[in-house]
Motif scaffolding. Structure first.
Motif, PDB file in Angstrom:
ATOM      1  N   GLU A 201       0.830  -1.211   0.000  1.00  0.00           N
ATOM      2  CA  GLU A 201       0.000   0.000   0.000  1.00  0.00           C
ATOM      3  C   GLU A 201       0.860   1.255   0.000  1.00  0.00           C
ATOM      4  OE1 GLU A 201      -4.131  -0.899   1.869  1.00  0.00           O
ATOM      5  OE2 GLU A 201      -2.669  -1.110   3.462  1.00  0.00           O
ATOM      6  N   ARG A 222      -0.502   3.085 -11.849  1.00  0.00           N
ATOM      7  CA  ARG A 222      -0.757   1.698 -11.454  1.00  0.00           C
ATOM      8  C   ARG A 222      -1.234   0.857 -12.650  1.00  0.00           C
ATOM      9  NH1 ARG A 222       2.151  -0.058  -8.929  1.00  0.00           N
ATOM     10  NH2 ARG A 222       0.823  -1.793  -8.356  1.00  0.00           N
ATOM     11  N   GLU A 267      -6.671  -4.289  -7.237  1.00  0.00           N
ATOM     12  CA  GLU A 267      -6.097  -3.116  -6.554  1.00  0.00           C
ATOM     13  C   GLU A 267      -7.122  -1.995  -6.493  1.00  0.00           C
ATOM     14  OE1 GLU A 267      -2.193  -2.035  -7.724  1.00  0.00           O
ATOM     15  OE2 GLU A 267      -2.343   0.000  -6.919  1.00  0.00           O
ATOM     16  N   THR A 306      -3.115   3.827  -2.916  1.00  0.00           N
ATOM     17  CA  THR A 306      -3.089   2.693  -3.840  1.00  0.00           C
ATOM     18  C   THR A 306      -2.880   1.445  -2.986  1.00  0.00           C
ATOM     19  OG1 THR A 306      -0.704   2.512  -4.300  1.00  0.00           O
ATOM     20  CG2 THR A 306      -1.917   4.156  -5.569  1.00  0.00           C
ATOM     21  N   VAL A 308      -2.953  -2.863  -2.935  1.00  0.00           N
ATOM     22  CA  VAL A 308      -3.088  -4.129  -3.662  1.00  0.00           C
ATOM     23  C   VAL A 308      -2.645  -5.279  -2.770  1.00  0.00           C
ATOM     24  CG1 VAL A 308      -0.799  -3.808  -4.745  1.00  0.00           C
ATOM     25  CG2 VAL A 308      -2.405  -5.430  -5.738  1.00  0.00           C
TER      26      VAL A 308
END
Ligand code: ATP
Length: 444
Positions: A201, A222, A267, A306, A308
């Motif tokens: 993250e 991303r 994500e 962000t 994932v």
């Protein structure tokens, strides 16, 4: 054979993962433990390589993102402030007839059991997903602590310390890779929904003004990561904007991947407003505002996240990479044989270069070559079986390059490099082998 439409792809991946020591059930000798997975020798190499790729992409190649490695258990107030203690749950219901438990939001028809068709369901109930433990000598309410349900919360707690220590000014990000725990009611789809998993993250702190541009920026970054670094095809990933936004959020989009069982979230790229910082400011009673000297303003940072799951990313990598080719064979009664190939990008392949002496007599020469190569690449040495079998074994674990040392090597100081995808073989001199492989693996 179109393995994608047969619905067997997942089974094939799970079987290969176990047989070749990538991923298998935790505690198998005790019958396994639902929702927990171990990464074996090749799996752990792959996992570390994917982590390193993400870290390089998000931290090492940027001046405005720094790293953190925080504890899994942090002050229990953290999870009060974040809302996880009070609200982090799934709405579930049980079928009274077949005893299957469902997440209501995932039921095609919330009035009917999709397992047995019964309408005899319990009313929906909320289950909290936080895993609890006790810290200290007494096991009572006061000593309850939580295993973190997401790796990002400690980033908010440490924001001020990190900002001061690194002399970063807004906008800048803090990234972390670490374990997260959720008491998922229905762990399933292999590692897709686990109870212990790893998240990668990044929280990007900025002023509210211009924050939507940063959200756009990270969304593109991303997306490009999946296309360019992992080589996912345009038709394998898609953007899924959230229909309903949290009250504090300005924008939220998921990058979804077409897993063997269908599209699933890989994500999330979320604009979180000042929610996280204001919650922790309120609960900690500390000033978490930022003083913007240039504009002579004080404000709570807005956050773009962000987030994932590493395990989901690896499952996506397997889905993308798994291939069955027809290959000519000399086996009796057969013209063709199925060649299982994992087409991993060379940079993350668990073994990047396998060194294969053509005969045991060449072992010493080949071992010396491997010693040299392992300074730069993940290597493996394989002497057992005929060369065709060894190539197949390497194809199955996704090794992009096999280097064969043969009797000619003594004379011409050259080796044969066999490439996994094209199966093309090329004679390369030992002196230029490193620059040849660097170019192929890293694009240098
Ligand atoms: P889902 O809706 O699939 O439960 P989520 O929206 O709760 O996911 P987030 O809380 O946004 O997920 O977590 C960020 C990322 O962490 C997800 O995109 C996913 O890749 C990963 N993740 C979340 N839960 C799990 C899990 N149980 N097992 C593996 N990875 C997970």
């Amino acid at each position: 054979m179109d393995i994608n439409t047969e619905g067997e792809l997942m089974e094939k991946i799970v079987t290969l993962c176990k047989r070749r020591g990538f991923i298998f059930q935790s505690s198998e000798i005790y019958g396994g433990f639902n929702g927990f997975w171990d990464y074996g020798p090749y799996g752990s190499m792959l996992k570390k390589a994917v982590e390193a790729l993400w870290w390089n992409e998000m931290v090492e190649t940027r001046n405005n993102v720094v790293g953190l490695d925080s504890t899994i258990i942090c002050h229990p107030k953290t999870w009060k402030a974040s809302g996880h203690v009070d609200r982090f749950g799934d709405i579930m219901c049980d079928c009274r007839d077949c005893k299957t438990r469902f997440r209501v939001d995932q039921m095609p028809d919330p009035t009917t059991c999709s397992n047995c068709g019964s309408k005899n369901l319990t009313p929906p109930r909320e289950f909290n997903l936080m895993m609890k433990t006790y810290v200290g000598p007494v096991f009572d309410e006061e000593h309850i602590a939580y295993l973190r349900a997401e790796s990002c919360q400690p980033i908010f707690l440490d924001f001020n310390l990190i900002r001061i220590a690194t002399r970063q000014q807004l906008p800048f990000g803090i990234a972390q890779i670490g374990k997260a725990f959720r008491n998922e009611i229905t762990p399933r789809m292999f590692t897709f929904r686990s109870r212990e998993f790893t998240q990668m993250e990044m929280e990007f702190f900025c002023a509210d003004e211009g924050s939507m541009d940063w959200w756009e920026y990270w969304r593109k970054e991303r997306w490009n990561f999946y296309r360019e670094k992992l080589g996912f095809r345009e038709d394998e990933i898609r953007l899924h904007p959230h229909d309903k936004l949290a009250h504090y959020a300005k924008a939220a989009v998921d990058i979804e991947f077409q897993f063997p069982f269908g599209w699933g979230e890989l994500e999330g790229i979320h604009h979180r407003g000042t929610w996280d910082m204001s919650q922790h400011q309120q609960f900690s009673e500390q000033d978490l505002t930022y003083w913007d000297q240039q504009n002579n303003k004080r404000f709570l940072p807005t956050v773009i996240e962000t987030s994932v799951g590493l395990d989901r990313m690896i499952l996506a990598i397997f889905t993308h990479a798994y291939r069955e080719d027809k290959a000519p064979t000399q086996k009796e009664g057969m013209d063709e044989d199925v060649r299982i190939v994992l087409g991993f990008p060379a940079r993350i392949a668990p073994v990047q270069v396998a060194v294969l002496p053509l005969s045991k007599k060449l072992n010493e020469r080949a071992e010396a070559l491997q010693q040299d190569l392992r300074r730069y690449y993940r290597t493996e040495f394989d002497v057992t079986g005929n060369i065709g079998k060894r190539y197949r074994r390497q194809d199955e674990i996704g090794t992009p390059f096999c280097v064969t040392v043969d009797f000619e090597t003594e004379n011409d100081n050259a080796v044969t490099v066999r490439e996994r995808d094209s199966m093309a073989q090329e004679r390369v001199s030992v002196t230029s082998l490193k620059s040849y492989l660097d170019n192929k693996i890293f694009g240098w």
